[in-house]
Design a protein around this motif. Structure first.
Motif, mmCIF file in Angstrom:
data_model
loop_
_atom_site.group_PDB
_atom_site.id
_atom_site.type_symbol
_atom_site.label_atom_id
_atom_site.label_comp_id
_atom_site.label_asym_id
_atom_site.label_seq_id
_atom_site.Cartn_x
_atom_site.Cartn_y
_atom_site.Cartn_z
ATOM 1 N N ASP A 141 -1.055 11.917 6.388
ATOM 2 C CA ASP A 141 -1.661 10.982 6.856
ATOM 3 C C ASP A 141 -1.576 11.410 8.331
ATOM 4 O O ASP A 141 -2.367 11.139 9.010
ATOM 5 C CB ASP A 141 -0.109 10.451 7.445
ATOM 6 C CG ASP A 141 0.289 8.642 6.324
ATOM 7 O OD1 ASP A 141 -0.466 8.976 5.145
ATOM 8 O OD2 ASP A 141 1.245 8.943 6.093
ATOM 9 N N LYS A 144 -5.336 12.315 7.936
ATOM 10 C CA LYS A 144 -6.092 11.438 8.865
ATOM 11 C C LYS A 144 -6.252 10.935 10.177
ATOM 12 O O LYS A 144 -7.324 10.301 10.705
ATOM 13 C CB LYS A 144 -5.241 10.124 7.724
ATOM 14 C CG LYS A 144 -6.511 8.538 7.736
ATOM 15 C CD LYS A 144 -6.197 7.746 6.790
ATOM 16 C CE LYS A 144 -6.138 6.609 7.103
ATOM 17 N NZ LYS A 144 -5.956 5.538 5.897
ATOM 18 N N ALA A 145 -4.805 11.154 10.624
ATOM 19 C CA ALA A 145 -4.698 10.465 12.345
ATOM 20 C C ALA A 145 -5.272 11.965 12.593
ATOM 21 O O ALA A 145 -6.156 10.942 14.227
ATOM 22 C CB ALA A 145 -3.351 10.863 12.511
ATOM 23 N N ASP A 187 -11.593 -0.805 12.496
ATOM 24 C CA ASP A 187 -9.878 -1.196 12.790
ATOM 25 C C ASP A 187 -9.128 -2.288 12.983
ATOM 26 O O ASP A 187 -10.653 -3.334 13.674
ATOM 27 C CB ASP A 187 -9.763 -0.598 14.400
ATOM 28 C CG ASP A 187 -8.087 -0.809 15.174
ATOM 29 O OD1 ASP A 187 -7.272 -1.018 13.990
ATOM 30 O OD2 ASP A 187 -8.327 0.114 16.336
ATOM 31 N N ASP A 224 -1.766 0.704 3.787
ATOM 32 C CA ASP A 224 -2.687 1.334 4.358
ATOM 33 C C ASP A 224 -1.722 1.032 6.246
ATOM 34 O O ASP A 224 -1.914 0.254 7.240
ATOM 35 C CB ASP A 224 -3.875 1.379 5.020
ATOM 36 C CG ASP A 224 -4.552 2.378 5.804
ATOM 37 O OD1 ASP A 224 -3.887 2.640 6.951
ATOM 38 O OD2 ASP A 224 -5.543 3.226 5.097
ATOM 39 N N GLU A 225 -0.799 1.938 6.510
ATOM 40 C CA GLU A 225 -0.150 1.594 7.594
ATOM 41 C C GLU A 225 -0.941 1.638 9.132
ATOM 42 O O GLU A 225 -0.615 0.810 10.359
ATOM 43 C CB GLU A 225 0.757 2.533 7.765
ATOM 44 C CG GLU A 225 2.460 2.095 6.969
ATOM 45 C CD GLU A 225 3.553 3.458 6.567
ATOM 46 O OE1 GLU A 225 3.502 3.374 7.631
ATOM 47 O OE2 GLU A 225 4.177 2.770 6.396
ATOM 48 N N THR A 226 -1.857 2.744 9.027
ATOM 49 C CA THR A 226 -2.538 2.390 9.955
ATOM 50 C C THR A 226 -3.882 1.444 10.413
ATOM 51 O O THR A 226 -3.980 1.209 11.568
ATOM 52 C CB THR A 226 -4.136 3.597 9.936
ATOM 53 O OG1 THR A 226 -4.659 3.358 8.894
ATOM 54 C CG2 THR A 226 -2.734 5.104 9.907
#
Length: 266
Positions: A141, A144-145, A187, A224-226
């Motif tokens: 994560d 990815k961030a 997004d 997927d939290e993002t």
């Protein structure tokens, strides 16, 4: 899982013998908890192992138990009345039997303790495996961030806001298009969670004539939290749209379920 193939693979025997790695032990323990057939097979293997030990070892709890049981079980002949020559209690014999029973109880208590200890060890291994998995996920994560942050800050990335449509006036989304790497970052944090059996599908659009091309479905929306997804885009896109489609996606967009739409500025 093919239960029969799993049982015949020999991994359960290695599990009982204690010859597996920590990771393999955890996997087998999880499997026997989820599948009664596997748990029953492990019990049978343990039973066979105890019988084999009883036949080869000079001393073991099972043989002691059987011998004591045979001696404590009265046959028909033993129930005949035998004249007593003395009324005095045979204390040495009584103490011997009591000691044997106490030994038997102690052996079984120790056996149960060992069984509980092995279960605690396996559970500890599972917890450690889960913890390592969480650490790996956290590292992924973080990576990815960092990647997404570099994309958002890149001045050469095209930013296309997608406006809400009639089906949901509160919806919004955005596309970050890296034309050089032919990648579009979608997004969708502003979209509602899709209902069961439905997925969001992203479209690249040519406007004249209107020609939609699917970039892919967002089937991991919930996990997927993002809420930022990376999709390949090799098209000369003039606009982007997101529709709600049946699971698996559609060949062409369902316009009645168009949630967001945005035009690429020339």
């Amino acid at each position: 899982m093919d239960i029969k193939q799993y049982i015949s693979s020999g991994i359960l025997e290695l599990y009982v013998y204690g010859a597996l790695s920590e990771k393999e032990n955890a996997e087998v323990y999880k499997a026997l908890k989820e599948h009664p057939e596997i748990e029953e097979e492990v019990k049978e293997i343990e039973k066979s192992l105890m019988q084999l030990s009883a036949a080869t070892a000079p001393y073991n709890p099972e043989s002691v138990f059987n011998r004591i049981k045979e001696k404590l079980s009265f046959t028909d002949k033993e129930t005949d009345v035998i004249p007593m020559t003395s009324k005095r209690t045979n204390w040495p014999a009584f103490i011997g039997w009591a000691a044997s029973v106490a030994l038997l109880i102690g052996l079984f208590i120790q056996f149960n303790k060992n069984k509980e200890l092995r279960q605690q060890v396996v559970e500890s291994q599972i917890e450690q495996t889960l913890l390592e998995g969480k650490i790996n996920v956290a590292e992924e994560d973080l990576s990815k961030a960092k990647t997404l942050l570099s994309v958002l800050r890149d001045k050469d990335i095209l930013q296309i806001p997608l406006q809400a449509q009639k089906v949901d006036p509160s919806a919004y989304a955005a596309v970050y298009w890296d034309k050089e790497k032919q990648t579009a970052y979608i997004d969708v944090a502003g979209l509602p969670t899709p209902p069961p059996g439905k997925v969001y599908q992203v479209w690249s659009l040519k406007l004249d004539p209107l020609t939609p091309t699917s970039l892919g479905i967002l089937d991991k929306f919930t996990e997927d939290e993002t809420k930022i997804f990376s999709l390949t885009n090799t098209n000369e896109s003039e606009a982007f749209g997101i529709t709600l489609e049946p699971e698996g996606g559609s060949e062409s967009p369902t316009l009645e379920q168009l949630y967001t739409l945005g035009v690429v500025e020339s």
